[in-house]
Design a protein around this motif. Structure first.
Motif, PDB file in Angstrom:
ATOM      1  N   PRO A 150       0.852  -1.196   0.000  1.00  0.00           N
ATOM      2  CA  PRO A 150       0.000   0.000   0.000  1.00  0.00           C
ATOM      3  C   PRO A 150       0.883   1.239   0.000  1.00  0.00           C
ATOM      4  N   PRO A 151       0.363   2.401  -0.418  1.00  0.00           N
ATOM      5  CA  PRO A 151       1.171   3.632  -0.465  1.00  0.00           C
ATOM      6  C   PRO A 151       1.723   4.000   0.916  1.00  0.00           C
ATOM      7  N   LEU A 152       2.911   4.566   0.930  1.00  0.00           N
ATOM      8  CA  LEU A 152       3.531   5.021   2.169  1.00  0.00           C
ATOM      9  C   LEU A 152       2.906   6.340   2.611  1.00  0.00           C
ATOM     10  N   ASP A 153       2.511   6.424   3.861  1.00  0.00           N
ATOM     11  CA  ASP A 153       2.050   7.689   4.429  1.00  0.00           C
ATOM     12  C   ASP A 153       3.301   8.522   4.707  1.00  0.00           C
ATOM     13  N   PHE A 157       7.958  12.605   7.352  1.00  0.00           N
ATOM     14  CA  PHE A 157       9.240  12.124   6.833  1.00  0.00           C
ATOM     15  C   PHE A 157       9.901  13.182   5.948  1.00  0.00           C
ATOM     16  N   ARG A 158      11.229  13.238   5.998  1.00  0.00           N
ATOM     17  CA  ARG A 158      11.979  14.059   5.068  1.00  0.00           C
ATOM     18  C   ARG A 158      12.059  13.353   3.710  1.00  0.00           C
ATOM     19  N   LYS A 159      12.444  14.131   2.705  1.00  0.00           N
ATOM     20  CA  LYS A 159      12.529  13.568   1.351  1.00  0.00           C
ATOM     21  C   LYS A 159      13.507  12.409   1.301  1.00  0.00           C
ATOM     22  N   CYS A 160      14.684  12.548   1.955  1.00  0.00           N
ATOM     23  CA  CYS A 160      15.679  11.476   1.923  1.00  0.00           C
ATOM     24  C   CYS A 160      15.181  10.232   2.651  1.00  0.00           C
ATOM     25  N   ILE A 165      12.967   4.575   2.345  1.00  0.00           N
ATOM     26  CA  ILE A 165      11.911   3.584   2.591  1.00  0.00           C
ATOM     27  C   ILE A 165      11.374   3.018   1.271  1.00  0.00           C
ATOM     28  N   LYS A 166      11.172   3.905   0.285  1.00  0.00           N
ATOM     29  CA  LYS A 166      10.648   3.441  -0.998  1.00  0.00           C
ATOM     30  C   LYS A 166      11.665   2.547  -1.716  1.00  0.00           C
ATOM     31  N   ASN A 167      12.951   2.856  -1.573  1.00  0.00           N
ATOM     32  CA  ASN A 167      13.967   1.991  -2.172  1.00  0.00           C
ATOM     33  C   ASN A 167      14.002   0.627  -1.486  1.00  0.00           C
ATOM     34  N   LEU A 168      13.738   0.610  -0.188  1.00  0.00           N
ATOM     35  CA  LEU A 168      13.650  -0.663   0.523  1.00  0.00           C
ATOM     36  C   LEU A 168      12.462  -1.465   0.013  1.00  0.00           C
ATOM     37  N   SER A 195      10.703   4.704  12.873  1.00  0.00           N
ATOM     38  CA  SER A 195       9.381   5.040  12.351  1.00  0.00           C
ATOM     39  C   SER A 195       9.109   4.447  10.972  1.00  0.00           C
ATOM     40  N   GLY A 196      10.115   4.502  10.099  1.00  0.00           N
ATOM     41  CA  GLY A 196       9.897   4.095   8.717  1.00  0.00           C
ATOM     42  C   GLY A 196      10.155   2.634   8.452  1.00  0.00           C
ATOM     43  N   ILE A 197      11.300   2.109   8.942  1.00  0.00           N
ATOM     44  CA  ILE A 197      11.643   0.713   8.654  1.00  0.00           C
ATOM     45  C   ILE A 197      10.651  -0.251   9.302  1.00  0.00           C
ATOM     46  N   PRO A 198      10.305  -0.057  10.597  1.00  0.00           N
ATOM     47  CA  PRO A 198       9.261  -0.924  11.156  1.00  0.00           C
ATOM     48  C   PRO A 198       7.945  -0.809  10.395  1.00  0.00           C
ATOM     49  N   TYR A 199       7.644   0.411   9.902  1.00  0.00           N
ATOM     50  CA  TYR A 199       6.411   0.592   9.125  1.00  0.00           C
ATOM     51  C   TYR A 199       6.458  -0.226   7.847  1.00  0.00           C
ATOM     52  N   ALA A 200       7.631  -0.240   7.204  1.00  0.00           N
ATOM     53  CA  ALA A 200       7.788  -1.060   5.998  1.00  0.00           C
ATOM     54  C   ALA A 200       7.606  -2.527   6.338  1.00  0.00           C
ATOM     55  N   GLN A 201       8.127  -2.940   7.521  1.00  0.00           N
ATOM     56  CA  GLN A 201       7.969  -4.339   7.938  1.00  0.00           C
ATOM     57  C   GLN A 201       6.502  -4.659   8.195  1.00  0.00           C
TER      58      GLN A 201
END
Length: 212
Positions: A150-153, A157-160, A165-168, A195-201
């Motif tokens: 699903p799309p990332l909220d 988050f900063r651009k980098c 996260i999207k590259n992961l 915040s981001g990596i656990p969200y990706a998981q």
């Protein structure tokens, strides 16, 4: 006792620890439990070392090899695939062999043929029969879900960080489960991790929380 026979003793123990009942063909009783592993089950291309049944239906095959097969275990995948796509004797109902294992007494590799780009991977133990039943009940496989996150909220988050996260996500979707997230000093690596990596998981596992 041959080296392969010694390896099979350990493999039997690992199957039993994972909830499988081990049976010989002459004493087969597929209703004895959720998961039954039948030794030397005949197929149209020869006997497979173990045929795996869940709820009385064949779902997988297992090829057992001696210890010194080691990392060359991947060469056995062609043999497993041949048995998986052969016809199992004495099975009258429709079925699909979706799962394949190759194992020594020390290593286990697993393939889910329903993956879009299926390949074997090393696992620490055999799946429980209930886990395979769960996989079979799902509309798609774990790795196929990775191709439709699903799309990332992006709020907060900063651009980098978003790029990382999207590259992961892209790495996982390309069937590359190992990835390095590289960010410059001060870019917010800690925040991205917590915040981001656990969200990706979470997004990876949102439709399937059972892993083996």
């Amino acid at each position: 006792m041959t080296p392969e026979a010694k390896a099979r003793q350990i493999i039997d123990k690992k199957l039993i620890q994972s909830g499988w009942l081990i049976q010989d063909l002459r004493q087969i009783n597929l209703s004895a439990g959720v998961g039954v592993a039948v030794r030397e089950f005949p197929t149209s291309t020869g006997p497979v070392d173990y045929a795996l049944f869940v709820d009385g239906r064949p779902v997988g095959v297992l090829e057992a090899k001696k210890t010194d097969s080691g990392e060359n275990l991947t060469t056995v995948e062609e043999q497993s695939s041949r048995y998986a796509h052969s016809t199992l004797k004495y099975v009258g109902s429709d079925y699909q062999i979706r799962f394949a294992y190759e194992a020594t007494d020390k290593l286990i590799r697993f393939t889910d043929y329903d993956d879009i780009k299926f390949r074997s991977r090393k696992i620490y133990s055999f799946h429980r029969p209930e886990t395979l039943r769960y996989y079979l009940s799902q509309p798609d496989t774990i790795r196929n879900y990775m191709k439709q996150f699903p799309p990332l909220d992006e709020t907060g988050f900063r651009k980098c960080q978003i790029t990382a996260i999207k590259n992961l996500d892209r790495s996982l979707a390309d069937n590359r489960p190992r990835a390095l997230v590289q960010m410059a000093t001060g870019a917010g690596k800690t925040f991205t991790y917590h915040s981001g990596i656990p969200y990706a998981q979470i997004r990876q596992n949102e439709k399937d929380s059972v892993f083996g």
